[in-house]
Design a protein around this motif. Sequence first.
Motif, PDB file in Angstrom:
ATOM      1  N   ALA A 252     -16.790-128.725  13.581  1.00  0.00           N
ATOM      2  CA  ALA A 252     -16.220-127.702  12.698  1.00  0.00           C
ATOM      3  C   ALA A 252     -15.733-128.331  11.410  1.00  0.00           C
ATOM      4  O   ALA A 252     -15.931-127.780  10.321  1.00  0.00           O
ATOM      5  CB  ALA A 252     -15.067-126.983  13.403  1.00  0.00           C
ATOM      6  N   LEU A 253     -15.130-129.488  11.500  1.00  0.00           N
ATOM      7  CA  LEU A 253     -14.602-130.153  10.312  1.00  0.00           C
ATOM      8  C   LEU A 253     -15.722-130.687   9.418  1.00  0.00           C
ATOM      9  O   LEU A 253     -15.625-130.626   8.205  1.00  0.00           O
ATOM     10  CB  LEU A 253     -13.653-131.281  10.720  1.00  0.00           C
ATOM     11  CG  LEU A 253     -12.417-130.818  11.492  1.00  0.00           C
ATOM     12  CD1 LEU A 253     -11.639-132.016  12.004  1.00  0.00           C
ATOM     13  CD2 LEU A 253     -11.552-129.929  10.647  1.00  0.00           C
ATOM     14  N   ARG A 254     -16.805-131.160   9.996  1.00  0.00           N
ATOM     15  CA  ARG A 254     -17.938-131.643   9.200  1.00  0.00           C
ATOM     16  C   ARG A 254     -18.626-130.499   8.463  1.00  0.00           C
ATOM     17  O   ARG A 254     -19.161-130.692   7.379  1.00  0.00           O
ATOM     18  CB  ARG A 254     -18.951-132.359  10.089  1.00  0.00           C
ATOM     19  CG  ARG A 254     -18.562-133.783  10.412  1.00  0.00           C
ATOM     20  CD  ARG A 254     -19.704-134.515  11.071  1.00  0.00           C
ATOM     21  NE  ARG A 254     -20.152-133.895  12.304  1.00  0.00           N
ATOM     22  CZ  ARG A 254     -19.587-134.053  13.487  1.00  0.00           C
ATOM     23  NH1 ARG A 254     -18.521-134.822  13.610  1.00  0.00           N
ATOM     24  NH2 ARG A 254     -20.077-133.469  14.562  1.00  0.00           N
ATOM     25  N   ASN A 255     -18.636-129.307   9.027  1.00  0.00           N
ATOM     26  CA  ASN A 255     -19.286-128.157   8.399  1.00  0.00           C
ATOM     27  C   ASN A 255     -18.535-127.650   7.179  1.00  0.00           C
ATOM     28  O   ASN A 255     -19.009-126.759   6.491  1.00  0.00           O
ATOM     29  CB  ASN A 255     -19.464-127.022   9.406  1.00  0.00           C
ATOM     30  CG  ASN A 255     -20.515-127.358  10.437  1.00  0.00           C
ATOM     31  OD1 ASN A 255     -21.397-128.168  10.190  1.00  0.00           O
ATOM     32  ND2 ASN A 255     -20.407-126.745  11.594  1.00  0.00           N
ATOM     33  N   ALA A 256     -17.390-128.199   6.902  1.00  0.00           N
ATOM     34  CA  ALA A 256     -16.565-127.730   5.790  1.00  0.00           C
ATOM     35  C   ALA A 256     -17.037-128.255   4.437  1.00  0.00           C
ATOM     36  O   ALA A 256     -16.466-127.907   3.416  1.00  0.00           O
ATOM     37  CB  ALA A 256     -15.118-128.120   6.022  1.00  0.00           C
ATOM     38  N   ARG A 257     -18.063-129.063   4.425  1.00  0.00           N
ATOM     39  CA  ARG A 257     -18.613-129.628   3.183  1.00  0.00           C
ATOM     40  C   ARG A 257     -17.558-130.396   2.413  1.00  0.00           C
ATOM     41  O   ARG A 257     -16.923-131.293   2.935  1.00  0.00           O
ATOM     42  CB  ARG A 257     -19.260-128.544   2.345  1.00  0.00           C
ATOM     43  CG  ARG A 257     -20.433-127.897   3.030  1.00  0.00           C
ATOM     44  CD  ARG A 257     -21.091-126.907   2.116  1.00  0.00           C
ATOM     45  NE  ARG A 257     -21.684-125.857   2.934  1.00  0.00           N
ATOM     46  CZ  ARG A 257     -21.733-124.614   2.585  1.00  0.00           C
ATOM     47  NH1 ARG A 257     -21.251-124.218   1.445  1.00  0.00           N
ATOM     48  NH2 ARG A 257     -22.286-123.726   3.374  1.00  0.00           N
ATOM     49  N   SER A 258     -17.315-130.009   1.172  1.00  0.00           N
ATOM     50  CA  SER A 258     -16.404-130.785   0.329  1.00  0.00           C
ATOM     51  C   SER A 258     -15.027-130.146   0.182  1.00  0.00           C
ATOM     52  O   SER A 258     -14.250-130.545  -0.668  1.00  0.00           O
ATOM     53  CB  SER A 258     -17.021-130.983  -1.054  1.00  0.00           C
ATOM     54  OG  SER A 258     -17.203-129.730  -1.676  1.00  0.00           O
ATOM     55  N   ALA A 259     -14.734-129.166   0.994  1.00  0.00           N
ATOM     56  CA  ALA A 259     -13.442-128.488   0.903  1.00  0.00           C
ATOM     57  C   ALA A 259     -12.322-129.374   1.449  1.00  0.00           C
ATOM     58  O   ALA A 259     -12.540-130.210   2.323  1.00  0.00           O
ATOM     59  CB  ALA A 259     -13.469-127.174   1.677  1.00  0.00           C
ATOM     60  N   GLU A 260     -11.132-129.174   0.930  1.00  0.00           N
ATOM     61  CA  GLU A 260      -9.950-129.840   1.479  1.00  0.00           C
ATOM     62  C   GLU A 260      -9.586-129.127   2.784  1.00  0.00           C
ATOM     63  O   GLU A 260      -9.521-127.901   2.830  1.00  0.00           O
ATOM     64  CB  GLU A 260      -8.798-129.750   0.487  1.00  0.00           C
ATOM     65  CG  GLU A 260      -7.583-130.506   0.919  1.00  0.00           C
ATOM     66  CD  GLU A 260      -6.483-130.482  -0.124  1.00  0.00           C
ATOM     67  OE1 GLU A 260      -5.480-131.157   0.099  1.00  0.00           O
ATOM     68  OE2 GLU A 260      -6.621-129.775  -1.137  1.00  0.00           O
ATOM     69  N   ILE A 261      -9.377-129.889   3.836  1.00  0.00           N
ATOM     70  CA  ILE A 261      -9.195-129.337   5.181  1.00  0.00           C
ATOM     71  C   ILE A 261      -7.735-129.415   5.612  1.00  0.00           C
ATOM     72  O   ILE A 261      -7.080-130.446   5.443  1.00  0.00           O
ATOM     73  CB  ILE A 261     -10.034-130.127   6.204  1.00  0.00           C
ATOM     74  CG1 ILE A 261     -11.502-130.097   5.838  1.00  0.00           C
ATOM     75  CG2 ILE A 261      -9.808-129.616   7.618  1.00  0.00           C
ATOM     76  CD1 ILE A 261     -12.107-128.728   5.799  1.00  0.00           C
ATOM     77  N   PHE A 262      -7.259-128.315   6.205  1.00  0.00           N
ATOM     78  CA  PHE A 262      -5.947-128.278   6.839  1.00  0.00           C
ATOM     79  C   PHE A 262      -6.138-127.791   8.271  1.00  0.00           C
ATOM     80  O   PHE A 262      -6.929-126.891   8.520  1.00  0.00           O
ATOM     81  CB  PHE A 262      -5.004-127.307   6.124  1.00  0.00           C
ATOM     82  CG  PHE A 262      -4.762-127.661   4.691  1.00  0.00           C
ATOM     83  CD1 PHE A 262      -3.862-128.657   4.346  1.00  0.00           C
ATOM     84  CD2 PHE A 262      -5.442-127.003   3.685  1.00  0.00           C
ATOM     85  CE1 PHE A 262      -3.645-128.986   3.016  1.00  0.00           C
ATOM     86  CE2 PHE A 262      -5.225-127.313   2.363  1.00  0.00           C
ATOM     87  CZ  PHE A 262      -4.324-128.312   2.023  1.00  0.00           C
ATOM     88  N   VAL A 263      -5.423-128.388   9.201  1.00  0.00           N
ATOM     89  CA  VAL A 263      -5.440-127.946  10.593  1.00  0.00           C
ATOM     90  C   VAL A 263      -4.049-127.426  10.919  1.00  0.00           C
ATOM     91  O   VAL A 263      -3.051-128.107  10.686  1.00  0.00           O
ATOM     92  CB  VAL A 263      -5.829-129.086  11.550  1.00  0.00           C
ATOM     93  CG1 VAL A 263      -5.802-128.602  12.995  1.00  0.00           C
ATOM     94  CG2 VAL A 263      -7.209-129.634  11.197  1.00  0.00           C
ATOM     95  N   VAL A 264      -3.993-126.202  11.448  1.00  0.00           N
ATOM     96  CA  VAL A 264      -2.720-125.570  11.794  1.00  0.00           C
ATOM     97  C   VAL A 264      -2.679-125.371  13.303  1.00  0.00           C
ATOM     98  O   VAL A 264      -3.506-124.656  13.873  1.00  0.00           O
ATOM     99  CB  VAL A 264      -2.562-124.211  11.072  1.00  0.00           C
ATOM    100  CG1 VAL A 264      -1.258-123.544  11.472  1.00  0.00           C
ATOM    101  CG2 VAL A 264      -2.650-124.394   9.567  1.00  0.00           C
TER     102      VAL A 264
END
Length: 67
Positions: free
Chosen positions: A31-43
Amino acid sequence: MVERTALDRLLNPRTIAYVGLSDSSGRPGAALRNARSAEIFVVNPRYETVAGLRTAKSLTDLGRPVD
């Protein structure tokens, strides 16, 4: 600065928050790899980290909007 449309934020997000993601929820890394170049936050209030990323307890704890 140009204001982004809702459709642009959906199709080309700059920030993404995964709410409820955990290391035991299948394949969090995928799921995190599919985010492309977006900044990721996990809640997730139950864990300190998920897939090696620090978690926030709630969306409001991020202190900024996400796309």
